[in-house]
Write a protein that holds these residues in place. Structure first.
Motif, PDB file in Angstrom:
ATOM      1  N   PHE A 119      13.248   0.714 -20.272  1.00  9.83           N
ATOM      2  CA  PHE A 119      11.786   0.614 -20.141  1.00  9.83           C
ATOM      3  C   PHE A 119      11.441   0.555 -18.654  1.00  9.83           C
ATOM      4  CE2 PHE A 119      13.062  -1.164 -24.173  1.00  9.83           C
ATOM      5  CZ  PHE A 119      12.248  -0.465 -25.047  1.00  9.83           C
ATOM      6  N   CYS A 120      10.701   1.572 -18.190  1.00 10.68           N
ATOM      7  CA  CYS A 120      10.399   1.725 -16.768  1.00 10.68           C
ATOM      8  C   CYS A 120       8.936   1.465 -16.476  1.00 10.68           C
ATOM      9  CB  CYS A 120      10.727   3.143 -16.314  1.00 10.68           C
ATOM     10  SG  CYS A 120      12.417   3.654 -16.629  1.00 10.68           S
ATOM     11  N   ASN A 121       8.694   0.948 -15.292  1.00  9.40           N
ATOM     12  CA  ASN A 121       7.339   0.749 -14.780  1.00  9.40           C
ATOM     13  C   ASN A 121       7.391   1.087 -13.296  1.00  9.40           C
ATOM     14  OD1 ASN A 121       4.842  -0.120 -13.909  1.00  9.40           O
ATOM     15  ND2 ASN A 121       5.120  -2.241 -14.523  1.00  9.40           N
ATOM     16  N   PHE A 122       6.863   2.251 -12.943  1.00 11.13           N
ATOM     17  CA  PHE A 122       6.885   2.698 -11.550  1.00 11.13           C
ATOM     18  C   PHE A 122       5.493   2.611 -10.941  1.00 11.13           C
ATOM     19  CE2 PHE A 122      10.413   5.106 -13.545  1.00 11.13           C
ATOM     20  CZ  PHE A 122      11.449   4.525 -12.834  1.00 11.13           C
ATOM     21  N   SER A 123       5.449   2.507  -9.630  1.00 11.66           N
ATOM     22  CA  SER A 123       4.174   2.441  -8.911  1.00 11.66           C
ATOM     23  C   SER A 123       3.440   3.758  -9.061  1.00 11.66           C
ATOM     24  CB  SER A 123       4.402   2.158  -7.423  1.00 11.66           C
ATOM     25  OG  SER A 123       4.952   0.894  -7.248  1.00 11.66           O
ATOM     26  N   SER A 124       2.144   3.644  -9.238  1.00 15.07           N
ATOM     27  CA  SER A 124       1.337   4.857  -9.281  1.00 15.07           C
ATOM     28  C   SER A 124       0.767   5.084  -7.888  1.00 15.07           C
ATOM     29  CB  SER A 124       0.211   4.718 -10.306  1.00 15.07           C
ATOM     30  OG  SER A 124      -0.583   3.595  -9.999  1.00 15.07           O
ATOM     31  N   GLY A 125       0.748   6.323  -7.467  1.00 18.66           N
ATOM     32  CA  GLY A 125       0.190   6.636  -6.155  1.00 18.66           C
ATOM     33  C   GLY A 125       1.250   6.702  -5.075  1.00 18.66           C
ATOM     34  N   ARG A 126       1.966   5.611  -4.855  1.00 17.77           N
ATOM     35  CA  ARG A 126       2.975   5.583  -3.793  1.00 17.77           C
ATOM     36  C   ARG A 126       4.334   5.980  -4.368  1.00 17.77           C
ATOM     37  NH1 ARG A 126       2.191  -0.142  -0.994  1.00 17.77           N
ATOM     38  NH2 ARG A 126       4.139  -0.325  -2.117  1.00 17.77           N
ATOM     39  N   LYS A 127       4.845   7.106  -3.925  1.00 17.92           N
ATOM     40  CA  LYS A 127       6.128   7.600  -4.430  1.00 17.92           C
ATOM     41  C   LYS A 127       7.263   6.722  -3.904  1.00 17.92           C
ATOM     42  CE  LYS A 127       8.919  11.737  -4.802  1.00 17.92           C
ATOM     43  NZ  LYS A 127       9.092  13.125  -4.406  1.00 17.92           N
ATOM     44  N   ASN A 128       8.203   6.414  -4.791  1.00 20.79           N
ATOM     45  CA  ASN A 128       9.398   5.642  -4.453  1.00 20.79           C
ATOM     46  C   ASN A 128       9.083   4.265  -3.876  1.00 20.79           C
ATOM     47  OD1 ASN A 128      10.999   7.729  -5.341  1.00 20.79           O
ATOM     48  ND2 ASN A 128      11.142   8.667  -3.322  1.00 20.79           N
ATOM     49  N   ALA A 129       8.019   3.626  -4.352  1.00 16.25           N
ATOM     50  CA  ALA A 129       7.685   2.269  -3.921  1.00 16.25           C
ATOM     51  C   ALA A 129       7.768   1.338  -5.121  1.00 16.25           C
ATOM     52  CB  ALA A 129       6.278   2.228  -3.322  1.00 16.25           C
ATOM     53  N   GLY A 130       8.412   0.201  -4.934  1.00 16.97           N
ATOM     54  CA  GLY A 130       8.511  -0.794  -6.002  1.00 16.97           C
ATOM     55  C   GLY A 130       9.245  -0.258  -7.211  1.00 16.97           C
ATOM     56  N   GLY A 131       8.761  -0.615  -8.364  1.00 18.38           N
ATOM     57  CA  GLY A 131       9.344  -0.160  -9.615  1.00 18.38           C
ATOM     58  C   GLY A 131      10.260  -1.192 -10.236  1.00 18.38           C
ATOM     59  N   PRO A 160       3.360  -2.341 -19.223  1.00 16.98           N
ATOM     60  CA  PRO A 160       3.321  -2.489 -17.757  1.00 16.98           C
ATOM     61  C   PRO A 160       2.050  -3.263 -17.388  1.00 16.98           C
ATOM     62  CG  PRO A 160       3.610  -0.185 -18.417  1.00 16.98           C
ATOM     63  CD  PRO A 160       3.222  -0.956 -19.642  1.00 16.98           C
ATOM     64  N   LEU A 161       2.213  -4.453 -16.823  1.00 18.35           N
ATOM     65  CA  LEU A 161       1.046  -5.285 -16.486  1.00 18.35           C
ATOM     66  C   LEU A 161       0.508  -4.985 -15.097  1.00 18.35           C
ATOM     67  CD1 LEU A 161       2.058  -8.728 -18.000  1.00 18.35           C
ATOM     68  CD2 LEU A 161       0.507  -7.024 -18.929  1.00 18.35           C
ATOM     69  N   VAL A 162       1.402  -4.780 -14.133  1.00 18.51           N
ATOM     70  CA  VAL A 162       1.017  -4.392 -12.774  1.00 18.51           C
ATOM     71  C   VAL A 162       1.902  -3.210 -12.413  1.00 18.51           C
ATOM     72  CG1 VAL A 162       0.832  -5.104 -10.355  1.00 18.51           C
ATOM     73  CG2 VAL A 162       0.414  -6.779 -12.169  1.00 18.51           C
ATOM     74  N   ALA A 163       1.293  -2.088 -12.044  1.00 15.30           N
ATOM     75  CA  ALA A 163       2.040  -0.863 -11.777  1.00 15.30           C
ATOM     76  C   ALA A 163       3.150  -1.099 -10.758  1.00 15.30           C
ATOM     77  CB  ALA A 163       1.110   0.239 -11.289  1.00 15.30           C
ATOM     78  N   GLY A 164       4.379  -0.810 -11.181  1.00 12.04           N
ATOM     79  CA  GLY A 164       5.529  -0.907 -10.300  1.00 12.04           C
ATOM     80  C   GLY A 164       5.985  -2.311  -9.973  1.00 12.04           C
ATOM     81  N   ARG A 165       5.322  -3.319 -10.554  1.00 10.90           N
ATOM     82  CA  ARG A 165       5.632  -4.707 -10.187  1.00 10.90           C
ATOM     83  C   ARG A 165       5.944  -5.613 -11.372  1.00 10.90           C
ATOM     84  NH1 ARG A 165       7.119  -3.870  -5.276  1.00 10.90           N
ATOM     85  NH2 ARG A 165       5.493  -3.077  -3.927  1.00 10.90           N
ATOM     86  N   VAL A 166       5.252  -5.454 -12.492  1.00 10.58           N
ATOM     87  CA  VAL A 166       5.433  -6.387 -13.615  1.00 10.58           C
ATOM     88  C   VAL A 166       5.407  -5.627 -14.940  1.00 10.58           C
ATOM     89  CG1 VAL A 166       4.574  -8.440 -14.810  1.00 10.58           C
ATOM     90  CG2 VAL A 166       4.240  -8.226 -12.332  1.00 10.58           C
TER      91      VAL A 166
END
Length: 186
Positions: free
Chosen positions: A57-69, A89-95
């Protein structure tokens, strides 16, 4: 595990990280990975063998490529039916929040209802008491995978409220439900 750029550009570093991940998930039913800095395409390319034994189960940041996740792995041997896992996904790329529960009779409240649950409690094979419905114990597990970096304002309030609501939900039946908060709280 905060992998500090799991999908990094240096092949030898990535291979060491991948080997460590493969070793860890063999012994754990649930594994949380933060700061992966990747994409769905990288997951499909590099984690295809892991996908044979684990739900991913993945949650990646939207907008910024290769950031967080963040990525959460759930062993298929412990949860054979992917329909039992609900990923939010509660917070994009973070939670990310995962709810693992039996498929049948699960209402929006998060509490499983079954005809038997109102009649009696039976001993669970593992030694604790559980309400048994048609398809097994009436319980659930909630897992948060958190990379607490740059979570501010409304996102922070929403995360805290979600955790508080889940604590209250688990308090209704603490024997058959639990909450796990994992991650990098820097």
């Amino acid at each position: 595990w905060n992998a500090r750029s799991f999908f990094c550009r240096e092949p030898s570093v990535f291979n060491r990280k991948l080997q460590l991940l493969e070793k860890q998930i063999k012994i754990l039913n649930i594994f949380c990975l933060q700061e992966v800095r990747g994409s769905g395409a990288l997951v499909k390319k590099h984690l295809r063998l892991i996908a044979r034994t684990h739900w991913i189960f993945c949650n990646f940041s939207s907008g910024r490529k290769n950031a967080g996740g963040v990525i959460t792995f759930v062993s298929k041997s412990s949860v054979p039916d992917e329909a039992c896992v609900h990923h939010t996904p509660l917070v994009a790329g973070r939670v990310s929040r995962l709810l693992i529960k039996p498929v049948t009779n699960f209402e929006n409240t998060g509490v499983q209802r079954s005809p038997k649950s109102h009649q009696s409690q039976e001993a669970h094979p593992d030694g604790f008491l559980a309400n048994f419905g048609v398809d097994g114990p009436a319980g659930f597990q909630i897992i948060y995978n958190i990379h607490y970096h740059e979570i501010v304002g409304g996102d922070s309030v929403a995360l805290c409220n979600s955790i508080k609501n889940d604590i209250d939900l688990c308090a209704i039946d603490p024997i058959n439900s639990n909450l796990v908060l994992s991650g990098d709280f820097n």
